[in-house]
Design a protein around this motif. Structure first.
Motif, short mmCIF file in Angstrom:
data_model
loop_
_atom_site.label_atom_id
_atom_site.label_comp_id
_atom_site.label_asym_id
_atom_site.label_seq_id
_atom_site.Cartn_x
_atom_site.Cartn_y
_atom_site.Cartn_z
N GLU A 48 29.00 -21.72 48.83
CA GLU A 48 28.52 -22.27 47.57
C GLU A 48 27.12 -21.73 47.37
O GLU A 48 26.30 -21.77 48.29
N ALA A 49 26.84 -21.24 46.18
CA ALA A 49 25.53 -20.65 45.93
C ALA A 49 25.11 -20.92 44.48
O ALA A 49 25.93 -21.23 43.62
N SER A 50 23.83 -20.80 44.25
CA SER A 50 23.31 -20.80 42.88
C SER A 50 22.38 -19.59 42.77
O SER A 50 21.78 -19.16 43.77
N PHE A 51 22.29 -19.01 41.59
CA PHE A 51 21.42 -17.86 41.39
C PHE A 51 20.92 -17.82 39.96
O PHE A 51 21.45 -18.50 39.07
N VAL A 52 19.87 -17.03 39.75
CA VAL A 52 19.37 -16.76 38.40
C VAL A 52 19.60 -15.30 38.11
O VAL A 52 19.42 -14.43 38.97
N HIS A 53 20.02 -15.03 36.89
CA HIS A 53 20.22 -13.67 36.41
C HIS A 53 19.14 -13.38 35.38
O HIS A 53 18.98 -14.13 34.41
N LYS A 174 19.68 -10.84 46.94
CA LYS A 174 18.91 -10.38 45.78
C LYS A 174 19.39 -8.99 45.41
O LYS A 174 19.64 -8.15 46.29
N VAL A 175 19.54 -8.73 44.10
CA VAL A 175 20.02 -7.44 43.62
C VAL A 175 19.17 -7.00 42.44
O VAL A 175 18.96 -7.77 41.50
N MET A 185 15.57 -3.05 35.62
CA MET A 185 16.30 -3.23 34.38
C MET A 185 17.04 -4.57 34.34
O MET A 185 17.26 -5.15 33.28
N GLU A 186 17.43 -5.04 35.51
CA GLU A 186 18.22 -6.26 35.60
C GLU A 186 18.13 -6.76 37.04
O GLU A 186 18.01 -5.96 37.97
N GLN A 187 18.15 -8.09 37.23
CA GLN A 187 18.10 -8.59 38.60
C GLN A 187 18.84 -9.91 38.75
O GLN A 187 19.01 -10.66 37.79
N LEU A 188 19.28 -10.13 39.97
CA LEU A 188 19.99 -11.36 40.34
C LEU A 188 19.37 -11.86 41.64
O LEU A 188 19.20 -11.09 42.58
N GLN A 189 19.00 -13.14 41.67
CA GLN A 189 18.35 -13.71 42.84
C GLN A 189 18.99 -15.05 43.19
O GLN A 189 19.03 -15.97 42.37
N LEU A 190 19.53 -15.15 44.41
CA LEU A 190 20.06 -16.43 44.86
C LEU A 190 18.92 -17.42 45.04
O LEU A 190 17.84 -17.06 45.53
N THR A 191 19.17 -18.68 44.65
CA THR A 191 18.19 -19.74 44.83
C THR A 191 18.68 -20.77 45.84
O THR A 191 17.91 -21.61 46.30
#
Length: 319
Positions: A48-53, A174-175, A185-191
């Motif tokens: 189970e995870a949460s992230f921000v895009h 993190k991507v 240009m774009e990023q995704l980070q798990l919180t």
């Protein structure tokens, strides 16, 4: 004596070059190994995870769940936490999209959303012809030890990626998608991330959700109507879909072509626009590149995760 010294110098230079080549090989092998560990994690772990895009000024939070049941079936759930509440459910290779303000549908896919590229849960060899994976050091992400790997374009016809992978379980923490100049240009980070030994009860509940019909049943496929089409695409980008439909925004009829290399994708829209063939070209580079130009009596618009020079070449190939 002088000749011996010269030979020693040459020998030392050769050894140094060989060691450097071996180091580079090791970094590449390590990069591919970590990528494959990430692919295994995304297919096998119960988490189970949460992230921000983050895309430009837009920041969206998501909930992300994945689990494998006792029969080996994969369940993946992605839920947008702000706004109307877009949700997606993947059970093995069928993904259902639930839209509160539009028609919900299902389709065949091995990725729950384009936010998480389809190549991430596949072996690196699938994209190795067009990307290099290089291990470039460690970091601390989400209070976890992470391995940083870079995916570098082999031909400069696509963006690169930086991925930080959890050293303990292989999960991507993190991507970043970066352009040739290194700009993000774009990023995704798990919180938040919680990995469990067995799938939790939520996975069982996901299997009970009534899924919408397949897209081809809701919208009968209409082939492109114009007698022109894109004649060039960057190496490795495959045509996933081509169809005729109307744009949701204003109802404009278009021929739509969708391409992907597994990590990035772009669309080509063709419109019969003979009355405005002297309109100026439109060019915009941001999280999504947008480029439009008139070819004879056709308006060509390219939108996607590609450099602007590549978008122009794609548009010019429509003849």
């Amino acid at each position: 004596m002088q000749r011996l010294t010269s030979w020693l110098a040459v020998l030392l230079l050769f050894v140094s070059a060989a060691a450097s080549a071996q180091t580079q090989l090791s970094e590449t092998e390590e990069g591919e190994r970590w990528f494959n560990l990430m692919a295994d994690a995304l297919n096998e772990l119960n988490f189970e995870a949460s992230f921000v895009h983050v895309q430009g000024d837009r920041i969206e939070p998501y909930q992300w769940v994945h689990g494998v049941d006792e029969n080996g079936r994969q369940f993946e759930w992605l839920s947008q936490m702000n706004g109307p509440g877009f949700r997606a459910l993947r059970i093995d290779d069928v993904v259902s999209h639930f839209h509160p303000a539009a028609t919900s549908y299902s389709l065949n896919s091995n990725a729950v959303s384009t936010l998480i590229p389809s190549a991430f849960n596949q072996p690196f060899v699938n994209v190795s012809k067009y990307y290099r994976a290089v291990a470039v050091g460690g970091a601390r992400i989400l209070d976890r030890k992470a391995q940083h790997i870079r995916l570098v374009s082999r031909d400069n016809q696509r963006y690169g990626f930086s991925i930080w992978v959890d050293r303990d379980n292989g999960m991507p923490l993190k991507v970043l998608m970066v352009n040739r100049e290194g700009e993000v240009m774009e990023q995704l980070q798990l919180t938040n991330l919680s990995v469990r030994p067995v799938a939790n009860e939520m996975v069982n509940e996901l299997g009970k959700i009534e899924r919408p019909p397949m897209l081809d049943k809701l919208q009968p496929h209409q082939p492109p109507r114009l007698d022109v089409a894109p004649n060039w695409s960057p190496a490795g980008f495959k045509l996933l879909k081509k169809q005729h439909h109307r744009l949701v925004i204003d109802g404009t009829p278009v021929d739509h072509y969708l391409y992907s290399d597994g990590l990035a994708e772009y669309s080509v829209y063709l419109t019969d626009d003979s009355e405005q063939q002297h309109q100026a070209n439109i060019s915009f580079t941001g999280p999504q590149t947008l480029y439009s130009q008139h070819n004879a009596q056709i308006m060509v618009t390219v939108v996607g995760q590609i450099p602007i020079e590549v978008a122009k070449q794609i548009a010019s190939s429509v003849q």
